[in-house]
Design a protein around this motif. Structure first.
Motif, PDB file in Angstrom:
ATOM      1  N   MET A 170       8.530   2.136 -13.676  1.00 62.10           N
ATOM      2  CA  MET A 170       7.175   2.396 -13.186  1.00 62.10           C
ATOM      3  C   MET A 170       6.228   2.572 -14.371  1.00 62.10           C
ATOM      4  SD  MET A 170       8.432   4.808 -10.058  1.00 62.10           S
ATOM      5  CE  MET A 170       6.877   5.044  -9.254  1.00 62.10           C
TER       6      MET A 170
ATOM      7  N   TYR B  52       0.837  -1.198   0.000  1.00 63.24           N
ATOM      8  CA  TYR B  52       0.000   0.000   0.000  1.00 63.24           C
ATOM      9  C   TYR B  52       0.878   1.257   0.000  1.00 63.24           C
ATOM     10  CZ  TYR B  52      -3.397   3.522   1.374  1.00 63.24           C
ATOM     11  OH  TYR B  52      -4.175   4.643   1.407  1.00 63.24           O
ATOM     12  N   PHE B  53       1.862   1.251   0.898  1.00 66.45           N
ATOM     13  CA  PHE B  53       2.732   2.420   1.026  1.00 66.45           C
ATOM     14  C   PHE B  53       3.413   2.750  -0.301  1.00 66.45           C
ATOM     15  CE2 PHE B  53       7.165   3.878   1.833  1.00 66.45           C
ATOM     16  CZ  PHE B  53       6.849   5.174   2.204  1.00 66.45           C
TER      17      PHE B  53
ATOM     18  N   ARG C 136       2.799  15.767  -1.201  1.00 66.05           N
ATOM     19  CA  ARG C 136       2.594  14.325  -1.334  1.00 66.05           C
ATOM     20  C   ARG C 136       2.101  13.746  -0.020  1.00 66.05           C
ATOM     21  NH1 ARG C 136       6.624  15.314  -5.114  1.00 66.05           N
ATOM     22  NH2 ARG C 136       6.178  14.262  -7.080  1.00 66.05           N
ATOM     23  N   LYS C 137       1.056  12.934  -0.100  1.00 66.90           N
ATOM     24  CA  LYS C 137       0.457  12.364   1.107  1.00 66.90           C
ATOM     25  C   LYS C 137       0.499  10.845   1.076  1.00 66.90           C
ATOM     26  CE  LYS C 137      -2.655  16.243   1.721  1.00 66.90           C
ATOM     27  NZ  LYS C 137      -3.935  16.728   1.239  1.00 66.90           N
ATOM     28  N   LEU C 138       0.039  10.256   2.188  1.00 64.88           N
ATOM     29  CA  LEU C 138       0.003   8.792   2.257  1.00 64.88           C
ATOM     30  C   LEU C 138      -1.324   8.273   1.706  1.00 64.88           C
ATOM     31  CD1 LEU C 138       1.750   8.048   5.653  1.00 64.88           C
ATOM     32  CD2 LEU C 138       2.525   7.434   3.379  1.00 64.88           C
ATOM     33  N   LYS C 139      -1.739   8.852   0.590  1.00 58.24           N
ATOM     34  CA  LYS C 139      -2.945   8.378  -0.080  1.00 58.24           C
ATOM     35  C   LYS C 139      -2.548   7.791  -1.420  1.00 58.24           C
ATOM     36  CE  LYS C 139      -5.309  12.193   0.114  1.00 58.24           C
ATOM     37  NZ  LYS C 139      -6.330  13.233   0.108  1.00 58.24           N
ATOM     38  N   PRO C 140      -3.323   6.844  -1.936  1.00 58.91           N
ATOM     39  CA  PRO C 140      -2.955   6.225  -3.208  1.00 58.91           C
ATOM     40  C   PRO C 140      -2.695   7.269  -4.296  1.00 58.91           C
ATOM     41  CG  PRO C 140      -4.802   5.070  -2.248  1.00 58.91           C
ATOM     42  CD  PRO C 140      -4.567   6.267  -1.378  1.00 58.91           C
ATOM     43  N   GLY C 141      -1.608   7.071  -5.051  1.00 54.40           N
ATOM     44  CA  GLY C 141      -1.257   8.025  -6.097  1.00 54.40           C
ATOM     45  C   GLY C 141      -2.146   7.888  -7.320  1.00 54.40           C
TER      46      GLY C 141
ATOM     47  N   SER D 102       1.546  15.221  -8.656  1.00 54.05           N
ATOM     48  CA  SER D 102       1.901  15.658  -7.298  1.00 54.05           C
ATOM     49  C   SER D 102       2.915  16.797  -7.299  1.00 54.05           C
ATOM     50  CB  SER D 102       2.481  14.491  -6.502  1.00 54.05           C
ATOM     51  OG  SER D 102       1.543  13.459  -6.401  1.00 54.05           O
TER      52      SER D 102
ATOM     53  N   LEU E 167       5.251   6.395  -4.298  1.00 54.22           N
ATOM     54  CA  LEU E 167       5.631   6.523  -5.708  1.00 54.22           C
ATOM     55  C   LEU E 167       6.907   7.357  -5.826  1.00 54.22           C
ATOM     56  CD1 LEU E 167       2.233   7.226  -7.553  1.00 54.22           C
ATOM     57  CD2 LEU E 167       3.538   5.107  -7.541  1.00 54.22           C
TER      58      LEU E 167
ATOM     59  N   MET F 276       2.910  10.913 -10.399  1.00 54.20           N
ATOM     60  CA  MET F 276       4.005  11.655  -9.770  1.00 54.20           C
ATOM     61  C   MET F 276       4.054  13.087 -10.285  1.00 54.20           C
ATOM     62  SD  MET F 276       7.063   8.941  -9.426  1.00 54.20           S
ATOM     63  CE  MET F 276       7.018   8.245 -11.061  1.00 54.20           C
TER      64      MET F 276
ATOM     65  N   LYS G  97       2.434   2.440  -3.146  1.00 48.82           N
ATOM     66  CA  LYS G  97       1.519   2.961  -4.160  1.00 48.82           C
ATOM     67  C   LYS G  97       0.933   4.324  -3.775  1.00 48.82           C
ATOM     68  CE  LYS G  97       0.166  -1.381  -6.295  1.00 48.82           C
ATOM     69  NZ  LYS G  97       0.728  -1.077  -7.607  1.00 48.82           N
ATOM     70  N   THR G  98       1.272   4.798  -2.568  1.00 51.54           N
ATOM     71  CA  THR G  98       0.807   6.137  -2.199  1.00 51.54           C
ATOM     72  C   THR G  98       1.651   7.184  -2.922  1.00 51.54           C
ATOM     73  OG1 THR G  98       2.332   6.274  -0.344  1.00 51.54           O
ATOM     74  CG2 THR G  98       0.141   5.373   0.114  1.00 51.54           C
ATOM     75  N   GLU G  99       1.234   8.432  -2.802  1.00 48.87           N
ATOM     76  CA  GLU G  99       1.991   9.505  -3.459  1.00 48.87           C
ATOM     77  C   GLU G  99       3.422   9.546  -2.944  1.00 48.87           C
ATOM     78  OE1 GLU G  99      -1.838  12.440  -4.263  1.00 48.87           O
ATOM     79  OE2 GLU G  99      -0.621  12.773  -2.498  1.00 48.87           O
ATOM     80  N   VAL G 100       3.577   9.393  -1.627  1.00 50.37           N
ATOM     81  CA  VAL G 100       4.928   9.382  -1.060  1.00 50.37           C
ATOM     82  C   VAL G 100       5.681   8.141  -1.555  1.00 50.37           C
ATOM     83  CG1 VAL G 100       6.273   9.291   1.063  1.00 50.37           C
ATOM     84  CG2 VAL G 100       4.184  10.637   0.987  1.00 50.37           C
TER      85      VAL G 100
END
Lengths: 326, 264
Positions: free
Chosen positions: B97, A169-170, B113-118, B108, A177, B105, A172-175
């Motif tokens: 990727m 999960y991590f 950038r957060k801990l939410k799906p990109g 963003s 990626l 990316m 695939k998050t914005e951070v």
């Protein structure tokens, strides 16, 4: 034999957490981090000494995770802010940790004999009937001796899978990626306003937190922490990653992480089997490890080359028939 | 929009290799201006680009983007204002990727950038729409690894990634130089379209004089770390390669004469 393999699976699952940490640095961040040899012991030492001093095993394990994270962050800082080569910053931290670990543990070995551990507590909660039932299956398939308990395996499978899904999960998050891109193309992700220094520090920190967790659990299952228990740990982690990739693949993150876990288990099983060979001794363990890594690195390439050759030969043969027919 | 004020950079100062890469550059870009930069190797084009993007800190002078002094801002912070396409098609994307992850990316760039799906469902729809504008069929390959794309496709994707978030400044660093003529033309046309569609303030370095004439509404020529020619508006539209060469000889010739006068 079956019992030995059971033990291999049991510890393999725990080492898999360490291997996931190594995967995060080596593969995702492209950062060959040798801190692992030290931070594994840091995790074991912090957990053991805390438990001996009356801290509850769960809190002690959480403290071990924190200690590993800090150790990793320092390696990351040395590399990014101190501009020290990645390998060297890991080596420096590893050697520094050896002394730090001795300070933490206050002696080269800390015994957890007669101390509560996460596993002893779990065993108390585990219905005894379940063990004898599962052992019945075990003996039914032809093993004379049965494992003492199944709780560790079941508990660890759950823990490892949770860590795997969190990692997936991590990443695939914005951070996450941005972290992966830092290992893939630093220049690009910097031009997309990501602070690569902080991402490296974070990544190496998380990696070593996992390694320390693995060390803390190994200490609790083995009943002791030893200052030299981390020697060669990085190679074992690498072996797990490489074996997993060779056997299962790395097409997506989810596949790669399950491959690493599988690789860690297979590695333990191979070592266990190898040690049963008459002419090999316990001291040969590191040699066996090195050998496994070599095979896992070289074999896929040889197999691929053979496959390519076969394919070419078939194509030529097919063309030859066309010519004869015409 | 962009103001480069009295910027100078000297490399290896005080050694025999001393090079005055930029000597008192003054350049102001207004909103929506598309400036092409030409000049021979070592003229200072790339140094200027790197100074604006934040790879290099100028010895003296200031860089101002949208009324904000960014001279000392590190590259990753400054890139919130800047979209950039590099010369090397490998440089602008992450090869291991997927296309959608690369776009996520880029998405963003202007957000924390957060801990939410990109990559979310909603974003995928957006990404597809944006990819369609490239006309390369990439919208059907969201899950393909970027490393599998050709150089032209990657450069088109880089261009999209740099522009679909509407940067204050778009920097194009010889972004067609590494492509074959057909692909280069494709990217040139895409560039024209995307800059016009978004009305982007753009600075493009090129070695190709024809491209410098075809694109943009302003042209500057650099030599020895200075801007020696700055042509805008109608005059730019009617410019030919011959004019440029003549102009270059006239300016450098004069300087040569005056150098000789001083030395003589």
């Amino acid at each position: 034999m079956a019992l030995a393999l059971f033990g291999a699976v049991e510890s393999g699952i725990i080492y898999a957490i360490m291997a996931l940490g190594v995967y995060l640095t080596f593969r995702v961040l492209d950062f060959p981090d040798l801190t692992v040899d030290g931070s594994f012991v840091t995790g074991a030492g912090v957990a053991a000494i805390s438990i001996v001093n009356g801290v509850s095993p769960i809190v002690a394990t959480l403290m071990a995770i924190g200690a590993g994270f800090i150790a990793g962050c320092i390696t990351g800082l040395l590399h990014t802010k101190g501009k020290i080569n990645a390998l060297l910053s890991g080596i420096l931290m590893m050697i520094a940790l050896y002394s730090i670990n001795l300070r933490i543990m206050d002696s080269p070995t800390v015994s957890l004999h007669n101390q509560p551990t996460i596993f002893s507590q779990l065993r108390d909660m585990w219905p005894a009937g379940l063990d004898s039932f599962l052992n019945g299956i075990f003996t039914a398939i032809g093993s004379e001796r049965a494992p003492a308990t199944w709780v560790i395996v079941f508990f660890m499978i759950v823990v490892v899978l949770v860590i795997k899904y969190l990692t997936d999960y991590f990443l695939k998050t914005e951070v996450g990626l941005a972290l992966r891109a830092t290992g893939d193309n630093k220049r690009m992700i910097r031009s997309l306003s990501a602070n690569t220094d902080n991402l490296i520090i974070l990544g190496v920190g998380i990696s070593n937190a996992m390694v320390a967790l693995s060390g803390a659990l190994i200490a609790q299952i083995g009943g002791f922490a030893d200052v030299s228990m981390g020697i060669g740990m990085i190679v074992i982690g690498l072996a797990s990653v490489i074996i997993g990739e060779a056997l299962i693949g790395k097409r997506t993150i989810a596949i790669a992480t399950i491959a690493v876990i599988g690789g860690a288990i297979v590695y333990r099983m191979v070592v266990t089997l190898a040690l049963r060979v008459d002419f090999l001794e316990t001291g040969d363990m590191k040699l066996i490890t090195a050998f496994i890594v070599m095979v896992a690195l070289i074999a896929p390439r040889i197999l691929q080359a053979r496959k390519d050759k076969k394919r070419r030969l078939q194509k030529r043969a097919a063309l030859g028939q066309v010519r004869e027919g015409a | 929009m962009l103001h480069v004020k009295d910027v100078a950079i000297t490399f290896n100062e005080g050694t025999p290799d001393e090079k005055k890469a930029l000597q008192g550059i003054n350049l102001e870009l207004h909103e929506g201006e598309f400036v092409t930069v030409i000049g021979s190797n070592g003229a200072g084009k790339s140094t200027l680009m790197n100074t604006i993007s934040g790879n290099l800190v100028p010895d003296v002078g200031e860089v101002i983007i949208s009324d904000k002094d960014v001279t000392m801002l590190p590259e990753f912070k400054r890139s919130a204002y800047i979209g950039r396409v590099f010369q090397d098609p490998m440089a602008g994307t992450a090869p291991s990727m997927t296309i959608e992850e690369n776009l996520a990316m880029a998405y963003s760039r202007i957000r924390k950038r957060k801990l939410k799906p990109g990559v979310t469902k909603q974003r995928k729809v957006q990404f597809r729409e944006h990819l369609k504008t490239l006309n390369l069929g990439l919208e059907d390959r969201l899950n393909a690894k970027v490393g599998l794309l050709s150089g032209g496709e990657r450069q088109a994707l880089s261009l999209l990634m740099a522009t679909f978030t509407n940067p204050n400044i778009l920097l194009l660093d010889e972004h067609t130089a590494a492509l074959d003529p057909a692909r280069a033309e494709l990217i040139t046309n895409l560039t024209k379209k995307v800059v016009e569609d978004h009305g982007l303030t753009t600075l493009m370095v090129t070695h190709n004089m024809q491209q410098a004439l075809d694109l943009g509404n302003r042209l500057i020529m650099m030599d020895k770390g200075q801007i020696i020619l700055d042509i805008k508006g109608e005059k730019k539209q009617n410019l030919t390669i011959e004019d440029l060469l003549k102009e270059f000889q006239r300016i450098r010739g004069e300087q040569f004469e005056s150098d000789r006068a001083v030395l003589g």
